[in-house]
Design an enzyme around this catalytic site. Structure first.
Site, short mmCIF file in Angstrom:
data_model
loop_
_atom_site.label_atom_id
_atom_site.label_comp_id
_atom_site.label_asym_id
_atom_site.label_seq_id
_atom_site.Cartn_x
_atom_site.Cartn_y
_atom_site.Cartn_z
N LEU A 1 9.95 -0.72 -5.19
CA LEU A 1 9.44 -0.56 -6.54
C LEU A 1 10.52 -0.88 -7.57
O LEU A 1 10.23 -1.42 -8.65
CB LEU A 1 8.91 0.85 -6.75
CG LEU A 1 7.64 1.21 -5.97
CD1 LEU A 1 7.29 2.67 -6.17
CD2 LEU A 1 6.48 0.32 -6.39
N GLY B 1 0.81 -1.21 0.00
CA GLY B 1 0.00 0.00 0.00
C GLY B 1 0.84 1.26 0.00
O GLY B 1 1.34 1.67 1.04
N TRP C 1 -5.25 0.77 -5.74
CA TRP C 1 -4.52 -0.05 -6.71
C TRP C 1 -3.57 -1.03 -6.02
O TRP C 1 -2.40 -1.13 -6.37
CB TRP C 1 -3.78 0.82 -7.72
CG TRP C 1 -4.65 1.80 -8.44
CD1 TRP C 1 -4.58 3.16 -8.37
CD2 TRP C 1 -5.74 1.50 -9.31
NE1 TRP C 1 -5.56 3.73 -9.15
CE2 TRP C 1 -6.29 2.73 -9.75
CE3 TRP C 1 -6.31 0.31 -9.77
CZ2 TRP C 1 -7.38 2.81 -10.62
CZ3 TRP C 1 -7.40 0.39 -10.64
CH2 TRP C 1 -7.91 1.62 -11.05
N GLU D 1 3.51 1.44 -11.09
CA GLU D 1 4.91 1.43 -10.63
C GLU D 1 5.79 2.39 -11.42
O GLU D 1 6.92 2.06 -11.79
CB GLU D 1 5.45 -0.01 -10.63
CG GLU D 1 4.65 -0.88 -9.66
CD GLU D 1 5.22 -2.26 -9.47
OE1 GLU D 1 6.45 -2.41 -9.53
OE2 GLU D 1 4.42 -3.18 -9.22
#
Length: 413
Positions: free
Chosen positions: A268, A158, A190, A392
């Protein structure tokens, strides 16, 4: 998830001739520069095991799941058995202990079937297991990582919020210390896997406005994970929100080594690496569908693959895929050497997502009207890739990341 989601059959369609139907079992990957020759026997063996599983067990059912908007959750134990969850993390904590070429090849084969399935694996390994391994306490690692690796627990991530996507530093989610607890309030969006998850890695600002990471069990009072169901993309994935209303967690649930925005961004980077490889699989599937169709489909008394303009499309597709393969191989070797930079991942994510979308669009044109049907995987891949090129880090954000690296000038301000 619906209990029937695991037993879907391929969607029915009108009778068609063999010349206009894609055969996933006949998949022939592009390898024009013999990238296969750069791989070790072990790397090829790991890839081929995943390829066989995807071809035999998943390809026959994925279109139905996309049509019905269901996730094939019966496959989760098989993902774990094949080592698709955390393949690049240490075996000490349940990971596969593989190099990053194996990690990439695995993601490539999964996304050759569907981006949503690769998203499940990427989130589990790179956005849940990785931050626990990199920033967690030893107790947190021992508690969560083995169960996550075996898919006995499902995790989600999250960071993105309704008002903060490309600017995660503006997050509004807060974590306030009260005695030996933290109280979390906020709204994340998302989040893949949240509606079927057991734990979320939630990023929130503390009283000092510092970004921190927290492990939030999703069955705690005050947590809601409503699914996001109004999408035309990633329909065979679980995409959700995470809403936190006065959620209390032990202070021991904070990731002790995670402080500042660099921590979630490093997660990420790990996931973007998997994306860069994964979308090559999607592109391969689209190319191969177009190639099969071009060979088998006849117009004007000859295969359409004999026409110059169709051959040009196939050559452009193969050339684009080849450039992405070589970029990925070098990126993985740099990662294994500890020399990979986030900006290089940004270039690979940016280049390969754009490449895959262009391949999908060109393949759809080769397929003509059939290209918009579920007889072929191309339209589904195209719709999925519209999400992948955005999440991302959007194409534009990665452009500016690379641009700043090239010029030394920050275009974000």
């Amino acid at each position: 998830m619906s209990a029937s989601a695991s037993t879907l059959s391929p969607p029915s369609s009108p009778d068609v001739t063999a010349s206009s139907t894609y055969a996933a079992a006949d998949f022939a990957p592009v390898d024009f520069f013999d990238v296969d020759g750069l791989l070790s026997d072990e790397e090829r063996a790991q890839r081929d095991a995943v390829r066989a599983f995807i071809t035999e067990e998943v390809e026959p059912i994925i279109e139905s799941h996309a049509h019905e908007r269901t996730f094939p959750d019966h496959l989760i134990p098989e993902f774990a058995r094949l080592g698709l969850i955390g393949p690049h993390l240490p075996t000490e904590y349940g990971g596969g202990g593989h190099n990053n070429i194996v990690y990439g090849l695995m993601m490539q084969e999964v996304e050759r079937c569907d981006s949503g399935l690769r998203s499940f694996c990427s989130v589990m390994g790179s956005l849940v297991m990785y931050p626990i391994w990199r920033y967690g306490s030893e107790e947190q690692k021992r508690t969560w990582l083995p169960d996550l690796a075996q898919a006995e627990k499902i995790g989600c991530f999250g960071l993105t919020e309704p008002n903060h996507g490309s600017n995660p530093g503006g997050m509004e989610t807060r974590a306030v210390k009260q005695g030996d607890e933290y109280v979390l309030n906020g709204h994340k969006r998302w989040s893949t896997n949240a509606s079927i998850g057991d734990v979320a890695v939630i990023w929130a600002k503390d009283e000092d406005d510092a970004v921190r990471g927290f492990l939030v069990e999703l069955d705690r009072p005050g947590v809601e994970t409503p699914p996001i169901e109004d999408t035309w993309s990633l329909r065979a994935a679980v995409t959700s929100e995470v809403i936190l209303n006065d959620v209390r967690i032990p202070a021991s649930n904070r990731l002790p080594e995670a402080k500042g925005l660099r921590a979630p961004l490093s997660c990420l980077t790990q996931a973007r690496f998997g994306i860069a490889w994964g979308v090559v699989g999607a592109a391969q599937a689209c190319y191969d569908a177009a190639r099969q169709h071009a060979i088998n489909r006849e117009q004007f008394d000859r295969p359409i693959g004999q026409f110059q303009l169709v051959q040009e499309r196939l050559v452009e597709m193969a050339q684009s895929i080849t450039s992405a393969q070589l970029m990925n191989w070098r990126l993985a070797t740099l990662k294994d050497e500890g020399a990979m930079r986030p900006q290089q991942v940004s270039m690979a994510k940016r280049h390969n997502c754009e490449m895959a979308l262009e391949v999908a669009r060109s393949a759809r044109q080769v397929l003509g009207g059939d290209g918009v049907t579920s007889r072929y995987p191309v339209m589904r891949h195209m719709a999925n890739l519209e999400s992948v090129i955005t999440y991302e880090g959007t194409h534009e954000v990665h452009t500016l990341v690379v641009g700043q690296d090239l010029t030394g000038l920050n275009a974000f301000v």
